[in-house]
Enzyme design. Structure first.
Site, PDB file in Angstrom:
ATOM      1  N   CYS A  26       2.222   3.215   2.441  1.00 20.57           N
ATOM      2  CA  CYS A  26       3.420   3.368   3.267  1.00 20.57           C
ATOM      3  C   CYS A  26       4.664   2.924   2.508  1.00 20.57           C
ATOM      4  O   CYS A  26       5.632   3.671   2.373  1.00 20.57           O
ATOM      5  CB  CYS A  26       3.248   2.567   4.555  1.00 20.57           C
ATOM      6  SG  CYS A  26       4.731   2.529   5.556  1.00 20.57           S
ATOM      7  N   GLY A  69       0.794  -1.222   0.000  1.00 18.72           N
ATOM      8  CA  GLY A  69       0.000   0.000   0.000  1.00 18.72           C
ATOM      9  C   GLY A  69       0.827   1.271   0.000  1.00 18.72           C
ATOM     10  O   GLY A  69       1.954   1.310  -0.485  1.00 18.72           O
ATOM     11  N   HIS A  98      26.293   9.079  29.096  1.00 19.87           N
ATOM     12  CA  HIS A  98      26.790  10.365  28.609  1.00 19.87           C
ATOM     13  C   HIS A  98      27.718  10.125  27.439  1.00 19.87           C
ATOM     14  O   HIS A  98      28.536   9.219  27.500  1.00 19.87           O
ATOM     15  CB  HIS A  98      27.549  11.082  29.733  1.00 19.87           C
ATOM     16  CG  HIS A  98      28.209  12.338  29.253  1.00 19.87           C
ATOM     17  ND1 HIS A  98      27.494  13.481  28.996  1.00 19.87           N
ATOM     18  CD2 HIS A  98      29.506  12.628  28.950  1.00 19.87           C
ATOM     19  CE1 HIS A  98      28.315  14.420  28.569  1.00 19.87           C
ATOM     20  NE2 HIS A  98      29.546  13.927  28.526  1.00 19.87           N
TER      21      HIS A  98
HETATM   22  C1  LIG Z   1       4.103  11.091   1.116  1.00 19.28           C
HETATM   23  C2  LIG Z   1       3.599  10.388   2.350  1.00 19.28           C
HETATM   24  C3  LIG Z   1       4.415  10.263   3.449  1.00 19.28           C
HETATM   25  C4  LIG Z   1       3.945   9.615   4.589  1.00 19.28           C
HETATM   26  N1  LIG Z   1       4.777   9.501   5.674  1.00 19.28           N
HETATM   27  C5  LIG Z   1       4.343   8.876   6.781  1.00 19.28           C
HETATM   28  C6  LIG Z   1       5.193   8.708   7.913  1.00 19.28           C
HETATM   29  O1  LIG Z   1       6.338   9.156   7.922  1.00 19.28           O
HETATM   30  N2  LIG Z   1       4.716   8.035   8.991  1.00 19.28           N
HETATM   31  C7  LIG Z   1       3.437   7.535   9.011  1.00 19.28           C
HETATM   32  O2  LIG Z   1       3.050   6.939  10.010  1.00 19.28           O
HETATM   33  N3  LIG Z   1       2.610   7.679   7.962  1.00 19.28           N
HETATM   34  C8  LIG Z   1       3.035   8.340   6.852  1.00 19.28           C
HETATM   35  N4  LIG Z   1       2.191   8.454   5.780  1.00 19.28           N
HETATM   36  C9  LIG Z   1       0.822   7.920   5.896  1.00 19.28           C
HETATM   37  C10 LIG Z   1       0.817   6.403   5.688  1.00 19.28           C
HETATM   38  O3  LIG Z   1       1.473   6.095   4.500  1.00 19.28           O
HETATM   39  C11 LIG Z   1      -0.609   5.911   5.670  1.00 19.28           C
HETATM   40  O4  LIG Z   1      -1.263   6.349   6.837  1.00 19.28           O
HETATM   41  C12 LIG Z   1      -0.670   4.395   5.627  1.00 19.28           C
HETATM   42  O5  LIG Z   1       0.046   3.879   4.538  1.00 19.28           O
HETATM   43  C13 LIG Z   1      -2.138   3.967   5.533  1.00 19.28           C
HETATM   44  O6  LIG Z   1      -2.193   2.607   5.348  1.00 19.28           O
HETATM   45  P1  LIG Z   1      -3.567   1.863   5.112  1.00 19.28           P
HETATM   46  O7  LIG Z   1      -3.350   0.542   5.712  1.00 19.28           O
HETATM   47  O8  LIG Z   1      -4.710   2.652   5.561  1.00 19.28           O
HETATM   48  O9  LIG Z   1      -3.756   1.773   3.549  1.00 19.28           O
HETATM   49  P2  LIG Z   1      -2.779   1.893   2.326  1.00 19.28           P
HETATM   50  O10 LIG Z   1      -1.381   1.646   2.729  1.00 19.28           O
HETATM   51  O11 LIG Z   1      -3.100   3.154   1.646  1.00 19.28           O
HETATM   52  O12 LIG Z   1      -3.197   0.640   1.436  1.00 19.28           O
HETATM   53  C14 LIG Z   1      -4.403   0.579   0.763  1.00 19.28           C
HETATM   54  C15 LIG Z   1      -4.275  -0.413  -0.366  1.00 19.28           C
HETATM   55  O13 LIG Z   1      -5.563  -0.695  -0.874  1.00 19.28           O
HETATM   56  C16 LIG Z   1      -5.479  -0.847  -2.269  1.00 19.28           C
HETATM   57  N5  LIG Z   1      -6.824  -0.610  -2.831  1.00 19.28           N
HETATM   58  C17 LIG Z   1      -7.518   0.548  -2.900  1.00 19.28           C
HETATM   59  N6  LIG Z   1      -8.718   0.344  -3.449  1.00 19.28           N
HETATM   60  C18 LIG Z   1      -8.800  -0.979  -3.751  1.00 19.28           C
HETATM   61  C19 LIG Z   1      -9.786  -1.797  -4.333  1.00 19.28           C
HETATM   62  N7  LIG Z   1     -10.965  -1.318  -4.737  1.00 19.28           N
HETATM   63  N8  LIG Z   1      -9.521  -3.115  -4.485  1.00 19.28           N
HETATM   64  C20 LIG Z   1      -8.328  -3.631  -4.079  1.00 19.28           C
HETATM   65  N9  LIG Z   1      -7.365  -2.899  -3.526  1.00 19.28           N
HETATM   66  C21 LIG Z   1      -7.587  -1.597  -3.355  1.00 19.28           C
HETATM   67  C22 LIG Z   1      -4.459   0.209  -2.677  1.00 19.28           C
HETATM   68  O14 LIG Z   1      -3.893  -0.102  -3.931  1.00 19.28           O
HETATM   69  C23 LIG Z   1      -3.464   0.112  -1.539  1.00 19.28           C
HETATM   70  O15 LIG Z   1      -2.419  -0.766  -1.829  1.00 19.28           O
HETATM   71  C24 LIG Z   1       2.637   9.091   4.621  1.00 19.28           C
HETATM   72  C25 LIG Z   1       1.801   9.202   3.499  1.00 19.28           C
HETATM   73  C26 LIG Z   1       2.270   9.835   2.371  1.00 19.28           C
HETATM   74  C27 LIG Z   1       1.371   9.944   1.175  1.00 19.28           C
END
Ligand SMILES: Cc1cc2nc3c(=O)[nH]c(=O)nc-3n(C[C@H](O)[C@H](O)[C@H](O)COP(=O)(O)OP(=O)(O)OC[C@H]3O[C@@H](n4cnc5c(N)ncnc54)[C@H](O)[C@@H]3O)c2cc1C
Length: 466
Positions: free
Chosen positions: A47, A45, A450
């Site tokens: 991250c 995803g 330290h």
């Molecule tokens: C530039 C940037 C920097 C970041 N830096 C940080 C950081 O330093 N520390 C931190 O904690 N967080 C950070 N984040 C936030 C973090 O990346 C997200 O909070 C985290 O990845 C969310 O994960 P998730 O499990 O919600 O979903 P995601 O990791 O977004 O995964 C969702 C997945 O679902 C898939 N998907 C979507 N729709 C469908 C569908 N209909 N069918 C099948 N698959 C689908 C997508 O392709 C994706 O792979 C950052 C975000 C960005 C954009």
């Protein structure tokens, strides 16, 4: 006549292989559940592929450039510094692919787990249909379905924005040449990380932030210090800048904005739009299952991550709230503990830390001073500059401060903000103390090796009693 698609039965189906979906799929399958996980793009995803991993990899390159330019401060002579953006991007890509492939291979090798590449949508409250990446369709049903589909960059309805070439947090990491002048629309944390990074690579950078100051959720002194640090690094930061119109073409983009009642404009070679994220909920046909969303399109859940529909859960960014990898991962723990360990795990009262990987890092956990005072709590607050920490001075990285909030009666630590070198690690030490309910007096008198940054904890709590 079209042949009906047979519905395959699973114990659990997970939509999206983000930071909750992937570990949950592994845990359920390893516990003997027949599990399917559906991913429409890349395993891991946001991250791993577009968020934390690539940005922090590139932030590391930018920091090396920064230190190399500062060589003379340490008595180290260097030649002129130049950046090989192709190498920076290739290094980032290699690390993404390593992490992604590891996750994919691990899932593919797990018994009871079916990793399916394709886009999922609901058919009804027990069934999803997958438009397979390689063609064809599959239908899966399960008594438990978890939505972990995350979000994507938002593009606000600013006149002209749709007609000029723009970058978002994903595409900005793939430009192989250094922008001459990067305009960053939005001074949130993602925007600031990129702004400082590209400044360090050598671009001119202007940040336009609509709000009155940076870090609006933090104490005012945090926003001020952050702005001073970034300005010292050569970034132009315009707060209170309301973008009204955008014009231009590739390499020549102008943003017209209003600030303090005046109409102004700024011209740059590239425009990064960094104004929040949208949930990936529209393509899921949530209505077919009767799943409720809020007005931003985020799936609404209770404190057990259950949606309004029995058996359907949401985890990570898709459910709104703080969008961090560690929140999504903790959502996995909650579902795992409820289903496999029969524990009453819930999302309430989670201590949620966060670190922004600008340099120096900005890290926060628990209450800040403004929140504590707003709640009418009887608190004591101490703040010391990082120039009061020997280790920071020795490494000549003493920008920023440590600030702690303590309950005046119980001596419990209620929160901290660390803007400083390795701020995330220092904050995590305080987080552990908070988790263990250690009174601040223990840290004030603790023997830390330290010279470590941890010694700063002695100093900041001594300041509380000064
Ligand atoms: C530039 C940037 C920097 C970041 N830096 C940080 C950081 O330093 N520390 C931190 O904690 N967080 C950070 N984040 C936030 C973090 O990346 C997200 O909070 C985290 O990845 C969310 O994960 P998730 O499990 O919600 O979903 P995601 O990791 O977004 O995964 C969702 C997945 O679902 C898939 N998907 C979507 N729709 C469908 C569908 N209909 N069918 C099948 N698959 C689908 C997508 O392709 C994706 O792979 C950052 C975000 C960005 C954009």
């Amino acid at each position: 006549m079209a042949t009906a698609i047979a519905t395959e039965s699973f114990d659990a189906v997970i939509l999206g292989s983000g930071q909750a979906g992937k570990p949950l799929a592994l845990a359920l399958a390893n516990a003997g559940w027949k599990t399917a996980i559906v991913e429409r793009k890349f395993v891991g995803g946001t991250c791993i592929n577009f968020g934390c991993t690539p940005t922090k990899t590139m932030v590391a390159s930018a920091r090396v450039a920064y230190l190399a330019r500062r060589g003379a401060d340490y008595g180290v002579k260097t030649g002129p510094i130049s950046i090989d953006m192709k190498k920076v991007v290739a290094r980032k890509q290699a690390i993404i692919e390593r992490f992604r492939n590891y996750g994919q291979q691990k899932m593919e090798a797990t018994k009871n787990l079916d990793l399916i590449f394709g886009a999922a949508k609901f058919v009804d409250a027990r069934t999803v249909e997958i438009a397979l990446r390689d063609g064809g369709t599959r239908r899966l049903s399960a008594p438990k379905i978890v939505i972990n589909t995350g979000g994507r960059p938002n593009k606000p309805p600013i006149p002209g924005l749709a007609d000029v070439p723009t970058l978002d947090s994903t595409s900005v990491m793939d430009i192989a040449e250094l922008p001459k002048h990067l305009l960053v629309l939005g001074g949130g944390f993602i925007g600031l990380e990129f702004a400082q990074m590209y400044r360090r690579f050598g671009a001119e950078v202007t940040v336009l932030e609509g709000g009155p100051r940076l870090a609006p959720r933090d104490d005012e002194d945090v926003g001020e210090a952050l702005q001073a640090i970034l300005r010292e690094d050569g970034l132009r930061i315009e707060c209170g800048a309301q973008a009204e119109r955008v014009e231009g073409k590739s390499g020549d983009i102008t943003v017209f904005y209003k600030k303090d009642g005046k109409s102004l404009s700024v011209n740059g070679s590239h425009l990064l739009v960094s104004v929040g994220r949208k949930p990936n909920s529209e393509d899921l046909d949530l209505a077919a299952a009767g799943i409720s969303v809020d007005k931003g399109g985020f799936v609404t859940v209770d404190d057990t991550l259950q949606t309004n529909v029995d058996g359907i859960f949401a985890a990570g960014d898709i459910k709104g709230g703080p969008a961090f990898t560690h929140i999504s991962y903790d959502d996995f723990r909650i579902l795992r503990d409820r289903w496999l360990n029969k524990l009453d795990a819930r999302t309430n009262d989670r201590l949620v830390p966060n670190t922004v990987f600008i340099d120096p890092q900005l890290a926060q956990v628990g209450l800040n001073e403004t929140e504590a005072r707003k709640r009418g709590l009887n608190v004591r607050v101490a703040k010391i500059g990082m120039n009061g920490v020997a280790r920071a001075l020795e490494t000549d990285e003493s920008r920023g401060f440590m600030k702690v909030i303590v309950d005046a009666k119980s001596n419990q630590i209620l929160g901290c903000t660390i803007l400083g070198i390795e701020g995330g690690e220092i904050m995590s030490m305080l987080q552990i103390a908070m988790m263990g309910k250690l009174p601040y007096t223990v840290l004030k008198e603790a023997i830390f090796a330290h010279p470590t940054l941890a010694e700063g904890l002695n100093n900041v709590f001594l300041a509380l009693d000064a």
